[in-house]
Design an enzyme around this catalytic site. Sequence first.
Site, PDB file in Angstrom:
ATOM      1  NE  ARG A  56      -2.652   0.100   2.872  1.00 15.62           N
ATOM      2  CZ  ARG A  56      -2.387   1.053   4.286  1.00 15.62           C
ATOM      3  NH1 ARG A  56      -1.654   2.344   4.060  1.00 15.62           N
ATOM      4  NH2 ARG A  56      -2.016   0.516   5.431  1.00 15.62           N
ATOM      5  CE1 TYR A 110     -12.801   8.705 -18.571  1.00 12.94           C
ATOM      6  CE2 TYR A 110     -12.775   9.558 -16.380  1.00 12.94           C
ATOM      7  CZ  TYR A 110     -12.710   8.548 -17.614  1.00 12.94           C
ATOM      8  OH  TYR A 110     -13.070   7.296 -17.306  1.00 12.94           O
ATOM      9  CG  ASP A 182      -5.530  13.323 -17.630  1.00 17.85           C
ATOM     10  OD1 ASP A 182      -4.961  12.821 -18.215  1.00 17.85           O
ATOM     11  OD2 ASP A 182      -6.804  12.565 -17.093  1.00 17.85           O
ATOM     12  CE  LYS A 207      -8.484   5.259 -20.260  1.00 18.85           C
ATOM     13  NZ  LYS A 207      -9.074   6.249 -19.881  1.00 18.85           N
TER      14      LYS A 207
HETATM   15  C1  PLP Z   1      -9.430   6.653 -18.883  1.00 17.62           C
HETATM   16  C2  PLP Z   1      -9.670   8.558 -18.706  1.00 17.62           C
HETATM   17  C3  PLP Z   1      -9.401   9.134 -17.037  1.00 17.62           C
HETATM   18  C4  PLP Z   1      -9.534   8.350 -15.227  1.00 17.62           C
HETATM   19  O1  PLP Z   1      -8.630   7.086 -15.509  1.00 17.62           O
HETATM   20  P1  PLP Z   1      -9.059   5.582 -14.916  1.00 17.62           P
HETATM   21  O2  PLP Z   1      -7.250   4.688 -15.886  1.00 17.62           O
HETATM   22  O3  PLP Z   1      -9.851   4.889 -15.708  1.00 17.62           O
HETATM   23  O4  PLP Z   1      -9.323   5.538 -13.584  1.00 17.62           O
HETATM   24  C5  PLP Z   1      -8.553   9.932 -16.970  1.00 17.62           C
HETATM   25  N1  PLP Z   1      -9.085  11.158 -17.920  1.00 17.62           N
HETATM   26  C6  PLP Z   1      -8.473  10.679 -19.137  1.00 17.62           C
HETATM   27  C7  PLP Z   1      -7.817  12.206 -20.185  1.00 17.62           C
HETATM   28  C8  PLP Z   1      -8.745   9.542 -19.340  1.00 17.62           C
HETATM   29  O5  PLP Z   1      -9.353   8.596 -20.380  1.00 17.62           O
END
Ligand code: PLP
Length: 389
Positions: A56, A110, A182, A207
């Site tokens: 953790r 998002y 992000d 992703k």
């Molecule tokens: C999918 C996504 C997230 C969230 O990610 P998870 O791994 O599904 O929690 C945040 N920002 C963007 C741009 C995303 O495509």
Amino acid sequence: MTYDTTSGPSGLRRASLVVHGGRAHGQPGDPVVAPITQSVNHVQEVGTTDGLLYTRYANTPNAALLQTRLALLDGAESSLVLASGMGATACTMRALLAPGDQLVTSAWIYGGTRKLFDSELPDSGVSVVSVDPLDVHAWRAAITAHTRVVFLETPVNPTTRVIDIRPICDLAHASGAVVVVDATFASPINFRPLEQGADLVIHSATKYLNGHHDVLAGVVNGSAALVERVRQKMMIWGQVPDPLALWLLERGLKTLDVRVQRSNASALRLAEWASAHPKIARVHYPGLPSHPDHALARRVLDGFGGMLALELADGGDSSSRFLRRLRLITHATSLGGVDSLACEPRYTSHAHMTSETRAAIGIPDGFVRFSIGVEDADDLIADVAHALS
Ligand SMILES: *Cc1c(COP(=O)(O)O)cnc(C)c1O
């Protein structure tokens, strides 16, 4: 086997770093693949609190190796791997914002992040202001002495708009705010926000970083001081990936460069082909000279990415038929993996808006988003051609 988790092989290019970053050259008898350490706890030295390893705390061998590699890829001092992209964003906001503080965010983010900002943060006494990210005057007007965090996402979902973060970083820093970007859509192969002035970069590793549609994880990269603050929240809120997820993520990461290069090339080919097709009203792809941010994208991105969108000329009536006729490309949400995917934002990320509101922000009915994987580009084009016919 020991892992060099303090200094990765220096001077390597990113295509080599994704494979080797953070790992010492093997000795005879060592496994070529870093082993998975499933143990949650580790033998500790007597008489000290130092060196306490615990799953953790994200400091076990699989986490440490990945974090060294990910920091090198983004040019960051430090990196933290968390349980999901949302876990990364939530813990970052928890770390940087206290009651009475203000967050200024791009309006184009998002869906999960928007829910976090619209409900969770106001509930904990943080005020949130959204701005049109392309309007520098709006950022200037919104950022005040109370602003502790400026948040944005680029390239933007699903219109693939590219935001020039430099002037926004300058404004934020003049007010003492931390800039969080992000950059999930680009991955560090195509875009590194820290080089452009950002303080922290967040990736949904679910992703491109993992790239195989089979691991949920998130990453925060930046200065050691800021990343440590996020790590403290991660430990308390338990937003930690399990060892198998970490191991799979490292395996996926090794092919990040070849996957992203292929996706960049295939998406550009599909975009160019679609631009000349009579049943396509508009193509959204930053690699096309017709894209509104093409010049900026050439300047700040190393590749235009695997995300693109097509507007079908017949509008929303034709998109269901189009999606049902695809044979290679899968109708599914999410992005950034080896399988090419297509979806309609009106039923996913932008389902909460009316058709008119969506159209006003450039997402009319008939708008189909694609995440281009690693299949043969000719096969992808043939699939789209067949579905349109
Ligand atoms: C999918 C996504 C997230 C969230 O990610 P998870 O791994 O599904 O929690 C945040 N920002 C963007 C741009 C995303 O495509």
